[in-house]
Design a protein around this motif. Structure first.
Motif, PDB file in Angstrom:
ATOM      1  N   PRO A 170       7.854   3.044   6.178  1.00  0.00           N
ATOM      2  CA  PRO A 170       7.677   3.892   4.988  1.00  0.00           C
ATOM      3  C   PRO A 170       8.924   4.736   4.731  1.00  0.00           C
ATOM      4  CG  PRO A 170       5.799   4.069   6.470  1.00  0.00           C
ATOM      5  CD  PRO A 170       6.876   3.356   7.234  1.00  0.00           C
ATOM      6  N   PRO A 185      13.424  12.833  -3.206  1.00  0.00           N
ATOM      7  CA  PRO A 185      13.784  11.515  -2.675  1.00  0.00           C
ATOM      8  C   PRO A 185      14.327  10.626  -3.797  1.00  0.00           C
ATOM      9  CG  PRO A 185      11.598  12.163  -1.929  1.00  0.00           C
ATOM     10  CD  PRO A 185      12.019  13.176  -2.941  1.00  0.00           C
ATOM     11  N   ASN A 237      -8.522   1.883 -12.214  1.00  0.00           N
ATOM     12  CA  ASN A 237      -9.771   1.166 -12.483  1.00  0.00           C
ATOM     13  C   ASN A 237     -10.202   1.530 -13.892  1.00  0.00           C
ATOM     14  OD1 ASN A 237     -11.172   3.750 -12.354  1.00  0.00           O
ATOM     15  ND2 ASN A 237     -10.909   3.601 -10.141  1.00  0.00           N
ATOM     16  N   ARG A 295      -0.174   7.263  -4.311  1.00  0.00           N
ATOM     17  CA  ARG A 295      -1.097   6.282  -4.878  1.00  0.00           C
ATOM     18  C   ARG A 295      -1.604   6.718  -6.247  1.00  0.00           C
ATOM     19  NH1 ARG A 295      -4.453   2.843  -1.135  1.00  0.00           N
ATOM     20  NH2 ARG A 295      -3.100   2.546   0.649  1.00  0.00           N
ATOM     21  N   PRO A 343       0.835  -1.208   0.000  1.00  0.00           N
ATOM     22  CA  PRO A 343       0.000   0.000   0.000  1.00  0.00           C
ATOM     23  C   PRO A 343       0.873   1.263   0.000  1.00  0.00           C
ATOM     24  CG  PRO A 343       0.120  -0.907   2.215  1.00  0.00           C
ATOM     25  CD  PRO A 343       0.985  -1.786   1.344  1.00  0.00           C
ATOM     26  N   TYR A 344       2.197   1.087   0.071  1.00  0.00           N
ATOM     27  CA  TYR A 344       3.119   2.229   0.144  1.00  0.00           C
ATOM     28  C   TYR A 344       3.926   2.370  -1.142  1.00  0.00           C
ATOM     29  CZ  TYR A 344       2.078   2.052   5.094  1.00  0.00           C
ATOM     30  OH  TYR A 344       1.411   2.043   6.293  1.00  0.00           O
ATOM     31  N   ASP A 391       9.054  15.649   4.156  1.00  0.00           N
ATOM     32  CA  ASP A 391       8.989  14.259   4.607  1.00  0.00           C
ATOM     33  C   ASP A 391       8.367  14.148   5.985  1.00  0.00           C
ATOM     34  OD1 ASP A 391      12.079  13.401   2.994  1.00  0.00           O
ATOM     35  OD2 ASP A 391       9.990  13.150   2.354  1.00  0.00           O
ATOM     36  N   PRO A 420      10.867   7.794   2.006  1.00  0.00           N
ATOM     37  CA  PRO A 420      10.505   8.913   1.114  1.00  0.00           C
ATOM     38  C   PRO A 420      10.303   8.418  -0.321  1.00  0.00           C
ATOM     39  CG  PRO A 420      12.457   9.428   2.401  1.00  0.00           C
ATOM     40  CD  PRO A 420      12.164   7.992   2.652  1.00  0.00           C
ATOM     41  N   PHE A 421       9.404   9.081  -1.021  1.00  0.00           N
ATOM     42  CA  PHE A 421       9.075   8.620  -2.375  1.00  0.00           C
ATOM     43  C   PHE A 421       8.780   9.824  -3.258  1.00  0.00           C
ATOM     44  CE2 PHE A 421       4.651   9.745  -2.135  1.00  0.00           C
ATOM     45  CZ  PHE A 421       4.372   9.703  -0.781  1.00  0.00           C
ATOM     46  N   GLU A 464       0.487  13.077  -5.153  1.00  0.00           N
ATOM     47  CA  GLU A 464       1.852  13.315  -4.659  1.00  0.00           C
ATOM     48  C   GLU A 464       1.963  13.112  -3.151  1.00  0.00           C
ATOM     49  OE1 GLU A 464       4.870  15.465  -6.296  1.00  0.00           O
ATOM     50  OE2 GLU A 464       3.594  16.831  -7.454  1.00  0.00           O
ATOM     51  N   GLN A 465       0.847  13.284  -2.420  1.00  0.00           N
ATOM     52  CA  GLN A 465       0.898  13.157  -0.960  1.00  0.00           C
ATOM     53  C   GLN A 465       1.015  11.709  -0.509  1.00  0.00           C
ATOM     54  OE1 GLN A 465       1.111  15.731   1.308  1.00  0.00           O
ATOM     55  NE2 GLN A 465       1.453  16.810  -0.613  1.00  0.00           N
ATOM     56  N   SER A 507      -2.059   3.672 -19.396  1.00  0.00           N
ATOM     57  CA  SER A 507      -2.128   2.252 -19.029  1.00  0.00           C
ATOM     58  C   SER A 507      -2.599   1.417 -20.218  1.00  0.00           C
ATOM     59  CB  SER A 507      -3.104   2.046 -17.869  1.00  0.00           C
ATOM     60  OG  SER A 507      -2.623   2.699 -16.714  1.00  0.00           O
ATOM     61  N   SER A 512     -18.147  -1.504 -14.420  1.00  0.00           N
ATOM     62  CA  SER A 512     -17.820  -0.373 -15.293  1.00  0.00           C
ATOM     63  C   SER A 512     -17.451  -0.757 -16.723  1.00  0.00           C
ATOM     64  CB  SER A 512     -16.707   0.487 -14.678  1.00  0.00           C
ATOM     65  OG  SER A 512     -15.615  -0.296 -14.306  1.00  0.00           O
ATOM     66  N   GLU A 557     -13.212   3.110 -14.553  1.00  0.00           N
ATOM     67  CA  GLU A 557     -14.179   4.208 -14.662  1.00  0.00           C
ATOM     68  C   GLU A 557     -13.514   5.573 -14.557  1.00  0.00           C
ATOM     69  OE1 GLU A 557     -14.715   1.659 -12.564  1.00  0.00           O
ATOM     70  OE2 GLU A 557     -14.858   2.386 -10.517  1.00  0.00           O
ATOM     71  N   GLU A 558     -12.514   5.701 -13.674  1.00  0.00           N
ATOM     72  CA  GLU A 558     -11.836   6.995 -13.602  1.00  0.00           C
ATOM     73  C   GLU A 558     -10.634   7.057 -14.540  1.00  0.00           C
ATOM     74  OE1 GLU A 558     -13.152   7.658  -9.045  1.00  0.00           O
ATOM     75  OE2 GLU A 558     -12.114   5.922  -9.819  1.00  0.00           O
ATOM     76  N   TYR A 559     -10.126   5.906 -14.941  1.00  0.00           N
ATOM     77  CA  TYR A 559      -9.186   5.869 -16.061  1.00  0.00           C
ATOM     78  C   TYR A 559     -10.059   5.831 -17.308  1.00  0.00           C
ATOM     79  CZ  TYR A 559      -5.210   5.015 -19.013  1.00  0.00           C
ATOM     80  OH  TYR A 559      -4.242   5.152 -19.983  1.00  0.00           O
ATOM     81  N   GLU A 574      -7.083   9.517 -21.933  1.00  0.00           N
ATOM     82  CA  GLU A 574      -6.240   8.684 -21.077  1.00  0.00           C
ATOM     83  C   GLU A 574      -5.151   9.437 -20.328  1.00  0.00           C
ATOM     84  OE1 GLU A 574      -4.844   4.800 -22.352  1.00  0.00           O
ATOM     85  OE2 GLU A 574      -5.944   5.084 -24.218  1.00  0.00           O
TER      86      GLU A 574
END
Lengths: 729, 225
Positions: A141, A157, A658, A653, A79-80, B2, A143-144, A649-650, A198, B112, A660-662, A643
């Motif tokens: 976690p 980072p 998905n 993610r 998830p990170y 950070d 930095p990314f 950025e926060q 994608s 969808s 529908e939003e893609y 597309e």
């Protein structure tokens, strides 16, 4: 053995979007496709041979394989966007009833959201999902950075520990600086960009793995059954001959499905641990997060032409992101020859997964950048954009295609001055071009078998991505033997059928078709030898057509196909074919014209019509070639208007992992499309799956410019960007 | 920068992951929320969210909570099948994994893309978004029911002839959407054809060929073909 005659030919190869010409040595065997006007199947409109299976649901894709005792595999993903894994506790998952295997040794550091952390196999998908939720992972976690703009900053980072930015070596020819300083030139400067996109394969990546002792059978949704075989064998430490890979039908790849990939190795390992077959198909979110994407590119461009419209100089500084791996290089300047050139391209690492080839890697991006700059410069020169291209494009095929396309779209209706269209909803026209290699290579080893009962089979370990490979494989054999296509069974998609390469770079047709033709010719030669003795005729006089073998010129005696095959011994005829360079060509040309409507109050762009013209040398199946053009145009339209992969950025993610939003176009977004196959009398086959996707977005962008007189410098062309360009927001 | 990231609430994957079962169970609640949001009443929205949270813990009165596996009887393509399923199994998964009817495809699994379209009492539905238990007592038609032996349905026949398919993974969904249209509207306009397919996604890009095939099927059906 007599020394085989060889010759040296020039052909183009495309690696990671870079097309270059190479000289190779090939066997020199007399072979030709013959006159297309005399053909019964080739060049005609042949419905695909597996069509009935696909429309009835009988076609079995990897996702549809069900085996007795089969388990379901699932992958736990990070998830990170960047984290060290301190510990993984899977004991609760192990104890969950129905869980048969757990893997936790995949990695100690994850570099993007969606990277593989652990995996399970269980008796049902539901239990497997429950098991994933019971795995405790302690992450640290780190930095990314997820956008190339931020990743370029010195304080950003580090994705891999070293610098995020690589490349940037200048490529230069001519005298760029003096060319720009000349007093008789017009110069245009701007920045253009294309976002990451994608693949959105409808059948996700995935496999079904079944061990039989130390041998592995893997069904895979793939563009390369042999590359899956080799990668699995390598990762599992077993001989390649112990691995069989099957892909009878596959639901889309577009460049993202080469090799076994991590999910393939995980699936095989789970099946080994569990002692049972495992199906592991990615879920939609995983598919969008972790199976690659076409990199985005931003280019700062300077272009110059003489006042009479001759391109003279190009300079560009571009950067793109291949994420945690994979490059983002693009061919600039594109298509139109420029004598004085300086380019620099930088690859920037980000925590966004690894990029992958996406239909014509780098080319649609280069097309949007180059063709936008071309039109902007033509505007400054006061020149018609089509005239500007006719002046600067030496390719004779495209010269003819431009004229044909202009007539079909009604180019005379364009706005002479961009943005001068009347009314609230403004119409505009645009044009852009395509180039591709499309040549093939040696390696395919098809087998043609004729049995004494008259049945005919052709076997080859290639794969059909939906492009129609299986159909032309059958059609070539039917054509050569004078049979109905339904009398030829084409068996492909299995490593047991003899080697063929992966399907990428539009190389499949030019690699497979010549080898199949040679195998069919060899089979025919053997059959004719037997029949000519029987009919007491010269082998050269035997003609195969309409299911008969006829001795021309004297007696006109003939045998039916069944009678002829009955003359064969029990062993029948079984022959292999090898690739023949005389049957393949490379270097295909295309261009597209777009007509759009732009609503200047809502900013919405509607594509009204696309005229798409593409050459591919000798056409094998006109219906399938047209379908490739439709497909390219549809994906190019998606790139133009909809597309983009969006990242937060926060949190690092992806915001639209998905369907529908893609955004992808649906039936109501489709324009009228005129797909024109340009018959280029080369007498040789070339691939063309990729080129029709290249110019669509650029042609649409140029049509929008022609409609409103404002350039939208970045894709997709959203209503917000249009309104901003018009100064309305 | 950070430091700020460190302060962000760190959710465990379980907290982040809203389960599909809960999602489906709360479709009704979500719809209600949407209408409240459109009226712009933020407080109402918060109240609805609280109500939603409570709903998750206790089933609403009158609803039955199903556990373990239950017997589910489905009427598929004219035949009745009784299966032992977990109540959370979707109609799509019941068809594919329990009845071997793999013509219906799973692509997005969240309503969808339309690849899983089947007819429920003649109406096209996304079978990924219907629980198998809720499809009981309804007539279910899948793509496997259309051909009579080797005789293809006119829509299927037209798809093959006009090459309205490439990879073919979206094809069964499109065919079922069009079958539903033609059952109800035997002489549709081109626009009606497009609208009937508006809930289906094709990534290979065969839309124009699909429209062409659908209109050809209309022609052949009106000739009694």
């Amino acid at each position: 053995m007599p020394q085989q005659k060889t010759k040296r030919i020039k052909t183009t190869i495309t690696v990671n979007g870079e097309t270059r010409e190479v000289e190779i040595e090939v066997p020199d065997i007399e072979a030709a496709w013959g006159d297309p006007r005399n053909m019964r199947w080739l060049g005609k409109r042949i419905p695909r041979v597996e069509g009935a299976d696909k429309v009835t649901g009988r076609a079995k894709y990897t996702y549809d394989i069900q085996l007795p005792g089969m388990l379901y595999g699932k992958i736990l993903r990070s998830p990170y966007p960047h984290a060290r894994i301190r510990s993984i506790d899977a004991s609760r998952a192990q104890r969950l009833p129905g869980v048969k295997a757990v893997i936790t040794d995949l990695t100690r550091e994850v570099k993007y959201v969606g990277e593989e952390v652990a995996a399970v196999a269980a008796v049902s998908e539901q239990v497997a999902r429950d098991a994933l939720k019971l795995i405790r992972v302690e992450y640290e976690p780190l930095p990314f950075v997820v956008t190339p703009e931020t990743a370029r900053e010195p304080s950003a980072p580090r994705v891999h520990g070293g610098q995020n930015v690589s490349g940037g070596n200048p490529r230069e020819r001519g005298d760029v600086d003096s060319a720009f300083r000349r007093s008789d030139v017009v110069v245009h400067e701007a920045t253009y960009s294309v976002p990451a996109r994608s693949h959105c394969c409808l059948e996700p990546h995935g496999l079904v793995c079944q061990w039989q002792g130390d041998k592995l059978v893997a069904w895979a949704s793939t563009q390369g059954i042999f590359s899956v075989r080799d990668e699995l064998a390598g990762a599992l430490g077993i001989p390649a001959s112990n691995v069989r890979v099957i892909c009878e039908h596959m639901g889309g790849g577009f460049g993202s499905k080469f090799g076994a990939r991590s999910e393939g190795v995980i699936c095989a390992r789970l099946a080994k641990h569990a002692g049972a077959p495992v199906k592991l198909m990615l879920e939609r979110e995983e598919e969008q997060l972790a199976t690659g994407y076409g990199p985005g590119v931003t280019a700062k461009v300077k272009i110059a032409a003489t006042r009479d419209g001759q391109l003279i100089a190009w300079e560009s500084e571009s950067y793109g992101s291949g994420g945690v791996g994979g490059g983002s290089g693009i061919p600039l300047p594109y298509i139109y020859p420029v004598p004085n050139v300086r380019t620099r391209h930088y690859d920037i690492a980000t925590n966004t997964g690894a990029s992958a080839a996406l239909r014509a890697p780098g080319h649609p991006q280069a097309s949007f950048i180059m063709e936008s700059a071309m039109d902007d410069l033509a505007h400054k020169l006061g020149m018609d954009p089509l005239e500007f291209r006719l002046k600067n494009d030496p390719n004779p095929v495209r010269q003819a295609e431009y004229r044909l396309g202009a007539e079909r779209i009604g180019w005379h209706r364009r706005n002479r001055v961009a943005g001068q269209a009347p009314g609230v909803v403004k119409r505009g026209l645009g044009v852009a071009s395509a180039i591709w290699g499309g040549g093939g290579g040696a390696g395919s080893r098809p087998t043609v078998r004729i049995d004494p009962d008259g049945s005919v089979e052709v076997r080859l370990g290639t794969q059909d991505l939906g492009t129609g490979t299986r159909t032309y494989v059958a059609a070539i054999v039917a054509e050569e033997l004078g049979l109905d296509i339904r009398q030829v069974k084409a068996l492909i998609g299995d490593t047991d059928y003899g080697y063929s390469g992966a399907s990428g770079g539009s190389t499949t047709t030019a690699s497979v078709a010549p080898a199949v033709k040679m195998a069919a010719m060899a089979a025919k030669e053997r059959l004719v030898a037997v029949v000519s003795q029987h009919l007491q005729a010269n082998p050269a006089d035997i003609v195969l057509a309409d299911g008969k073998l006829t001795a021309r010129g004297g007696s006109e005696k003939s045998l039916t196909w069944q009678q002829a095959c009955a003359l064969l011994g029990k062993e029948g005829i079984e022959v292999q074919g090898e690739w023949n360079a005389n049957l393949q060509g490379s270097g295909v040309a295309g261009c597209q014209f777009a007509e759009v409507e732009v609503d200047t109050e809502t900013g919405k762009v509607r594509v009204v019509k696309i005229v798409a013209i593409q050459d591919c040398g000798l056409v094998l199946n006109r219906l399938a070639v047209e379908s490739q053009i439709y497909g390219g145009v549809t994906q190019g339209l998606a790139m133009a208007l909809y597309e983009q992969r969006l990242f937060d950025e926060q949190t690092g993610r992806m915001l639209n992992a998905n369907l529908e939003e893609y955004k992808l176009p649906g039936s109501l977004d489709m324009p009228d499309v005129e797909a024109i196959v340009y018959d280029n009398p080369t007498g040789k086959v070339s691939g063309m799956g990729e080129p029709p996707v290249i110019p669509t977005a650029a042609a649409i962008g140029n049509a929008v410019f022609n409609a409103i007189g404002k350039r939208i410098h970045s894709l997709p062309i959203t209503p917000a960007k249009v309104l901003q360009a018009l100064g309305k927001v | 920068m950070d430091e700020e990231r460190e302060k962000l609430p760190q959710h465990t994957p379980e907290e982040v992951d809203a389960s599909r079962r809960q999602f489906l169970r709360n479709l009704g609640v979500t719809a209600a929320m949407a209408s409240l949001l459109s009226s712009g009443a933020i407080l109402e929205e918060r109240r609805a969210k609280r109500a939603q949270a409570e709903t998750l813990q206790t089933p609403p009165s009158g609803a039955t909570e199903l556990r373990g596996t239950v017997a589910v009887t489905l009427q598929v393509n004219g035949r009745e099948h009784t299966l032992q399923l977990e109540p959370r199994v979707t109609l799509l998964d019941a068809l594919r994994d329990h009845l071997g009817l793999t013509g219906t495809k799973r692509v997005c699994d969240r309503g969808s893309c339309g690849a899983c379209t089947v007819l429920l009492d003649g109406k096209p539905v996304y079978s990924c978004s219907v629980l198998a238990v809720d499809a009981q007592g309804k007539k279910i038609e899948t793509v496997e029911s259309l051909a009579q032996g080797e005789q293809l349905h006119p829509v299927q026949q037209a798809f093959v002839e006009h090459d309205a398919l490439m990879c073919g993974f979206c094809t069964p969904g499109f065919i079922m959407s069009l079958k539903a249209l033609l059952d109800k509207t035997p002489q549709p306009t081109a626009q009606q054809v497009k609208e009937a397919c508006a809930g289906n996604i094709c990534r290979c890009g065969t839309y124009n060929r699909i429209f062409e095939a659908a209109l050809a099927a209309v022609q052949s059906m009106s000739r009694g073909g």
